[in-house]
Design an enzyme around this catalytic site. Sequence first.
Site, PDB file in Angstrom:
ATOM      1  N   LYS A   1      52.607  72.243 -26.825  1.00 22.81           N
ATOM      2  CA  LYS A   1      51.732  71.839 -25.657  1.00 22.81           C
ATOM      3  C   LYS A   1      52.032  73.218 -24.640  1.00 22.81           C
ATOM      4  CE  LYS A   1      49.720  68.117 -26.809  1.00 22.81           C
ATOM      5  NZ  LYS A   1      48.475  68.147 -27.021  1.00 22.81           N
TER       6      LYS A   1
ATOM      7  N   SER B   1      49.739  68.315 -22.230  1.00 23.27           N
ATOM      8  CA  SER B   1      50.562  67.131 -21.640  1.00 23.27           C
ATOM      9  C   SER B   1      51.645  67.639 -20.947  1.00 23.27           C
ATOM     10  CB  SER B   1      51.326  66.903 -23.039  1.00 23.27           C
ATOM     11  OG  SER B   1      52.396  65.949 -22.713  1.00 23.27           O
TER      12      SER B   1
ATOM     13  N   TYR C   1      56.792  69.407 -30.200  1.00 18.69           N
ATOM     14  CA  TYR C   1      55.665  68.959 -29.412  1.00 18.69           C
ATOM     15  C   TYR C   1      55.576  69.843 -28.168  1.00 18.69           C
ATOM     16  CZ  TYR C   1      52.272  65.769 -27.075  1.00 18.69           C
ATOM     17  OH  TYR C   1      51.282  65.142 -26.590  1.00 18.69           O
TER      18      TYR C   1
HETATM   19  P1  NAP Z   1      45.952  59.344 -30.978  1.00 20.13           P
HETATM   20  O1  NAP Z   1      45.581  57.973 -30.495  1.00 20.13           O
HETATM   21  O2  NAP Z   1      46.961  59.575 -32.167  1.00 20.13           O
HETATM   22  O3  NAP Z   1      44.579  59.963 -31.759  1.00 20.13           O
HETATM   23  C1  NAP Z   1      44.647  61.409 -31.895  1.00 20.13           C
HETATM   24  C2  NAP Z   1      43.436  61.433 -32.795  1.00 20.13           C
HETATM   25  O4  NAP Z   1      43.557  62.919 -33.433  1.00 20.13           O
HETATM   26  C3  NAP Z   1      43.379  60.385 -34.047  1.00 20.13           C
HETATM   27  O5  NAP Z   1      41.999  60.042 -34.263  1.00 20.13           O
HETATM   28  C4  NAP Z   1      43.847  61.503 -35.324  1.00 20.13           C
HETATM   29  O6  NAP Z   1      43.283  60.971 -36.370  1.00 20.13           O
HETATM   30  C5  NAP Z   1      43.169  62.725 -34.661  1.00 20.13           C
HETATM   31  N1  NAP Z   1      43.842  63.886 -35.363  1.00 20.13           N
HETATM   32  C6  NAP Z   1      45.252  64.071 -35.418  1.00 20.13           C
HETATM   33  N2  NAP Z   1      45.393  64.899 -36.412  1.00 20.13           N
HETATM   34  C7  NAP Z   1      44.349  65.351 -36.778  1.00 20.13           C
HETATM   35  C8  NAP Z   1      43.964  66.414 -37.889  1.00 20.13           C
HETATM   36  N3  NAP Z   1      44.936  67.237 -38.474  1.00 20.13           N
HETATM   37  N4  NAP Z   1      42.550  66.613 -37.972  1.00 20.13           N
HETATM   38  C9  NAP Z   1      41.667  65.681 -37.421  1.00 20.13           C
HETATM   39  N5  NAP Z   1      42.113  64.903 -36.636  1.00 20.13           N
HETATM   40  C10 NAP Z   1      43.174  64.564 -36.334  1.00 20.13           C
HETATM   41  O7  NAP Z   1      46.235  60.273 -29.671  1.00 20.13           O
HETATM   42  P2  NAP Z   1      45.986  59.851 -28.129  1.00 20.13           P
HETATM   43  O8  NAP Z   1      47.314  59.228 -27.611  1.00 20.13           O
HETATM   44  O9  NAP Z   1      44.707  59.603 -27.937  1.00 20.13           O
HETATM   45  O10 NAP Z   1      46.352  61.548 -27.717  1.00 20.13           O
HETATM   46  C11 NAP Z   1      45.312  62.484 -27.555  1.00 20.13           C
HETATM   47  C12 NAP Z   1      45.701  63.590 -27.203  1.00 20.13           C
HETATM   48  O11 NAP Z   1      46.225  63.385 -25.909  1.00 20.13           O
HETATM   49  C13 NAP Z   1      46.646  64.625 -28.008  1.00 20.13           C
HETATM   50  O12 NAP Z   1      46.566  66.042 -27.830  1.00 20.13           O
HETATM   51  C14 NAP Z   1      48.000  64.120 -27.185  1.00 20.13           C
HETATM   52  O13 NAP Z   1      48.908  65.232 -27.288  1.00 20.13           O
HETATM   53  C15 NAP Z   1      47.435  64.200 -25.721  1.00 20.13           C
HETATM   54  N6  NAP Z   1      48.824  63.286 -25.074  1.00 20.13           N
HETATM   55  C16 NAP Z   1      48.717  62.097 -25.298  1.00 20.13           C
HETATM   56  C17 NAP Z   1      49.572  61.262 -24.402  1.00 20.13           C
HETATM   57  C18 NAP Z   1      49.934  59.742 -24.892  1.00 20.13           C
HETATM   58  O14 NAP Z   1      51.015  59.152 -24.311  1.00 20.13           O
HETATM   59  N7  NAP Z   1      49.053  59.036 -25.563  1.00 20.13           N
HETATM   60  C19 NAP Z   1      50.493  61.760 -23.529  1.00 20.13           C
HETATM   61  C20 NAP Z   1      50.044  63.025 -23.325  1.00 20.13           C
HETATM   62  C21 NAP Z   1      49.175  63.989 -23.986  1.00 20.13           C
HETATM   63  P3  NAP Z   1      44.279  60.128 -37.541  1.00 20.13           P
HETATM   64  O15 NAP Z   1      44.596  58.964 -36.708  1.00 20.13           O
HETATM   65  O16 NAP Z   1      43.344  59.855 -38.569  1.00 20.13           O
HETATM   66  O17 NAP Z   1      45.420  61.003 -37.830  1.00 20.13           O
END
Ligand code: NAP
Length: 244
Positions: free
Chosen positions: A153, A136, A149
């Site tokens: 990261k 991130s 967080y």
């Molecule tokens: P998301 O929609 O919350 O999806 C995260 C996925 O990871 C979900 O399927 C979740 O399952 C799974 N997960 C979380 N904890 C877990 C665990 N302990 N074991 C197995 N699976 C697990 O997130 P996203 O927005 O797509 O983000 C994905 C990545 O991008 C992350 O690394 C995040 O830090 C990074 N990121 C996101 C953003 C943003 O703005 N969205 C910005 C920068 C970086 P459950 O739903 O069942 O918990």
Amino acid sequence: MQISFEGKRALVTGAGKGIGRATALALARCGAEVTAVTRTQADLDSLTQECSSITPVCVDLADWKATETALQNVGPIHLLVNNAARVNLQPFLEVTPDQFDQSFNVNVKAVLHVSQIVARGMKARGSGGSVVNVSSQASQCALRNHAVYCATKGALDMLTKVMALELGPHQIRVNSVNPTVVMSERGRLTWSDPEKAKVMMDRIPLGRFAEVEDVVNSILFLLSDKSNMTNGVTLPVDGGFLTC
Ligand code: NAP
């Protein structure tokens, strides 16, 4: 530029929702055999309904032993995307040990563990591989209420670099993508307050948040042989946020 993953086997963590799910589907469209790992069975059910070639694995990656068991028969993997992460926003003075441990367990420790499992196989086969960690912009820029967080990261970026250093001699490349706010379902929810969103958006020279597809495209590039000489980078997908 055409990217094909025909004949490759890929593993994506956190593939139930958002960026991970879209990455798993994109990899399958590009010809890869995909294993999707997440902890909510209903998400895996809907994913395999959408794309029947995907192999689901349901496990909580915070659980070291359960992860070891769940992945023991996963077979040879050429491409790994460590995407699963949790976000708990708390003011610094209110951070609890429990939230700290849970975040580090998923965002850092599980990345190390899954990568060890996959990279041991890559090394033994001697045919190399590519790993992308989803980091991130928060790894490199302080954000209010993001102490834990940001710390996870930041740790992930250094883990990426050391993995690149140690695994490079085995032709295993390790890179990260470092997105700004991404309009996944979670991103939309977290940034739905227009005032909060404006403060962040004003710091992005391109004047918009990232779409899920923007991040997926960068992940596919780093996984592919189009980036064969790229190793150990933390690639911003941030519209220029980190330049300011
Ligand atoms: P998301 O929609 O919350 O999806 C995260 C996925 O990871 C979900 O399927 C979740 O399952 C799974 N997960 C979380 N904890 C877990 C665990 N302990 N074991 C197995 N699976 C697990 O997130 P996203 O927005 O797509 O983000 C994905 C990545 O991008 C992350 O690394 C995040 O830090 C990074 N990121 C996101 C953003 C943003 O703005 N969205 C910005 C920068 C970086 P459950 O739903 O069942 O918990």
